[in-house]
Design a protein around this motif. Structure first.
Motif, PDB file in Angstrom:
ATOM      1  N   ILE A  86      96.072 106.194  13.512  1.00  0.00           N
ATOM      2  CA  ILE A  86      95.098 107.164  14.387  1.00  0.00           C
ATOM      3  C   ILE A  86      96.168 107.526  15.386  1.00  0.00           C
ATOM      4  CG2 ILE A  86      93.169 107.222  16.059  1.00  0.00           C
ATOM      5  CD1 ILE A  86      91.925 105.015  14.416  1.00  0.00           C
ATOM      6  N   ILE A  87      96.486 108.801  15.563  1.00  0.00           N
ATOM      7  CA  ILE A  87      97.489 109.287  16.642  1.00  0.00           C
ATOM      8  C   ILE A  87      96.600 110.197  17.715  1.00  0.00           C
ATOM      9  CG2 ILE A  87      99.195 109.297  15.092  1.00  0.00           C
ATOM     10  CD1 ILE A  87      99.069 112.413  14.960  1.00  0.00           C
ATOM     11  N   GLY A  88      95.251 110.278  17.669  1.00  0.00           N
ATOM     12  CA  GLY A  88      94.522 111.085  18.548  1.00  0.00           C
ATOM     13  C   GLY A  88      92.994 111.213  18.187  1.00  0.00           C
ATOM     14  N   GLU A  89      92.333 111.717  19.010  1.00  0.00           N
ATOM     15  CA  GLU A  89      90.767 111.788  18.942  1.00  0.00           C
ATOM     16  C   GLU A  89      90.407 113.048  19.657  1.00  0.00           C
ATOM     17  OE1 GLU A  89      88.749 108.602  20.689  1.00  0.00           O
ATOM     18  OE2 GLU A  89      89.309 109.223  22.758  1.00  0.00           O
ATOM     19  N   ILE A  90      89.176 113.629  19.041  1.00  0.00           N
ATOM     20  CA  ILE A  90      88.633 114.694  19.953  1.00  0.00           C
ATOM     21  C   ILE A  90      87.101 114.649  19.854  1.00  0.00           C
ATOM     22  CG2 ILE A  90      88.769 116.216  18.057  1.00  0.00           C
ATOM     23  CD1 ILE A  90      89.232 118.649  20.268  1.00  0.00           C
ATOM     24  N   TYR A  91      86.282 114.651  20.784  1.00  0.00           N
ATOM     25  CA  TYR A  91      85.010 114.574  20.986  1.00  0.00           C
ATOM     26  C   TYR A  91      84.538 116.181  21.063  1.00  0.00           C
ATOM     27  CZ  TYR A  91      84.529 109.967  22.064  1.00  0.00           C
ATOM     28  OH  TYR A  91      84.605 108.321  22.107  1.00  0.00           O
ATOM     29  N   LEU A  92      83.720 116.362  19.919  1.00  0.00           N
ATOM     30  CA  LEU A  92      83.344 117.705  19.854  1.00  0.00           C
ATOM     31  C   LEU A  92      81.766 117.929  19.753  1.00  0.00           C
ATOM     32  CD1 LEU A  92      84.532 120.496  18.889  1.00  0.00           C
ATOM     33  CD2 LEU A  92      83.645 119.905  16.516  1.00  0.00           C
ATOM     34  N   PRO A  93      81.475 118.814  20.980  1.00  0.00           N
ATOM     35  CA  PRO A  93      80.040 119.099  20.988  1.00  0.00           C
ATOM     36  C   PRO A  93      79.204 119.811  19.822  1.00  0.00           C
ATOM     37  CG  PRO A  93      81.175 120.754  22.533  1.00  0.00           C
ATOM     38  CD  PRO A  93      82.099 119.545  21.830  1.00  0.00           C
ATOM     39  N   ILE A  94      78.273 119.454  19.325  1.00  0.00           N
ATOM     40  CA  ILE A  94      77.676 119.729  17.989  1.00  0.00           C
ATOM     41  C   ILE A  94      76.259 120.334  18.266  1.00  0.00           C
ATOM     42  CG2 ILE A  94      76.996 118.929  15.784  1.00  0.00           C
ATOM     43  CD1 ILE A  94      79.826 118.638  15.979  1.00  0.00           C
ATOM     44  N   GLU A  95      76.025 121.429  17.547  1.00  0.00           N
ATOM     45  CA  GLU A  95      74.831 122.161  17.804  1.00  0.00           C
ATOM     46  C   GLU A  95      74.388 122.562  16.119  1.00  0.00           C
ATOM     47  OE1 GLU A  95      76.996 125.214  16.840  1.00  0.00           O
ATOM     48  OE2 GLU A  95      77.547 124.024  18.681  1.00  0.00           O
ATOM     49  N   PHE A  96      73.064 122.451  15.808  1.00  0.00           N
ATOM     50  CA  PHE A  96      72.841 122.892  14.567  1.00  0.00           C
ATOM     51  C   PHE A  96      71.693 124.063  14.681  1.00  0.00           C
ATOM     52  CE2 PHE A  96      74.418 118.604  13.469  1.00  0.00           C
ATOM     53  CZ  PHE A  96      75.261 118.786  12.595  1.00  0.00           C
TER      54      PHE A  96
END
Length: 288
Positions: free
Chosen positions: A77-87
């Motif tokens: 694992i070299i990075g991460e990203i938190y993504l806001p999710i809408e459906f």
């Protein structure tokens, strides 16, 4: 020089696509894969540079098999990203909400929209490969009684109408994506690590690990256990830690390794803070 190639589970306009765009921000090409295992198989070859893999959602929880895939393939694992999710509920044009008899989406998306689906028992729920491919299926099939649960990018790309906006159970809904590579370059700005290990067959070892983490001033942000196939009552543990001192973290990892079995550092990277992304940004990162 060829563009960077990034393997994702899903197709264009999926959330994996959006996460890739937000993380890499430069010239890159997505490689669409039907399953997470297929993502790992592609990354193991020589033609793929990185992979993006969802690991947890703030409503539906962890995607447990992905931990095992990362470890089994010996990726980092070299990075991460938190993504806001809408459906949103998407359908073909001139189709109304009352026409819908079947709703299809990825299982994780379905789990995050259970409240809306409970309010519409007349709609049969079907699990699909991913949100974007289901939206594409609705479009190409010209269905008049079927809808997809997907994001706004899929609505735009596949020219679908939004019958109902924001049907997710919670507005503060985030998915965490991991950036995966075959090797982990040293990052002097890293402040987060992911490790895995097993415990000896005696009492108190997990407590010893936790005590060492506290003593070395690391912040344990996640602990996850997975059963070990073929070994009843035996588990692999996966931990995320944030830290400020590289020296103390390196000492801590050495200490944990000495009191556990099959220890592995799966990642050494910079943590990402969740951020709010507006609709215009979403369209720009995925559709340009």
């Amino acid at each position: 020089m060829r563009p960077m190639k990034v393997a994702i589970q899903g197709i264009a306009a999926s959330y994996h696509h959006r996460a890739s765009a937000l993380y890499f921000k430069e010239d890159y090409e997505i490689i669409e894969c039907p399953t997470f295992k297929n993502v790992c198989e592609r990354l193991r070859g020589n033609d793929i540079d990185y992979a993006v893999m969802a690991i947890e959602n703030s409503i539906a929880g962890s995607i447990l098999p992905n931990y095992k895939l990362i470890k089994d393939y010996d990726f980092r694992i070299i990075g991460e990203i938190y993504l806001p999710i809408e459906f949103h509920l998407l359908a073909n044009r001139n189709v109304s909400l009352g026409d819908i008899r079947c709703v299809e989406s990825h299982p994780m998306a379905i789990a995050q929209c259970s409240g809306f689906l409970d309010e519409h028992p007349e709609m049969v729920v079907v699990e699909g490969e991913d949100t974007a491919s289901v939206a594409k299926k609705i479009k190409t099939g010209r269905f008049t009684d079927r809808a997809a649960i997907a994001g706004i990018e899929a609505a735009v790309l596949y020219e679908l109408e939004i019958l109902k906006h924001n049907i997710e159970d919670m507005r503060e809904n985030y998915t965490r994506f991991l950036i995966i590579a075959k090797h982990c370059p040293y990052d002097d700005k890293a402040n987060k690590s992911t490790i895995s290990f097993e415990l000896p067959n005696s009492y108190g070892h997990l407590s010893d690990v936790l005590e060492n983490i506290a003593y070395r001033h690391a912040n344990l942000t996640k602990i996850q256990s997975l059963p070990i196939p073929g070994k009843p009552n035996k588990y692999s543990f996966y931990l995320d830690m944030e830290w400020e001192s590289v020296e103390e973290q390196e000492t801590l990892l050495t200490e944990i390794k000495s009191i556990t079995k099959n220890f592995s550092v799966l990642g050494w990277y910079k943590k990402h803070e969740p951020e709010v992304i507006n609709v215009k940004q979403k369209l720009n990162v995925c559709l340009t």
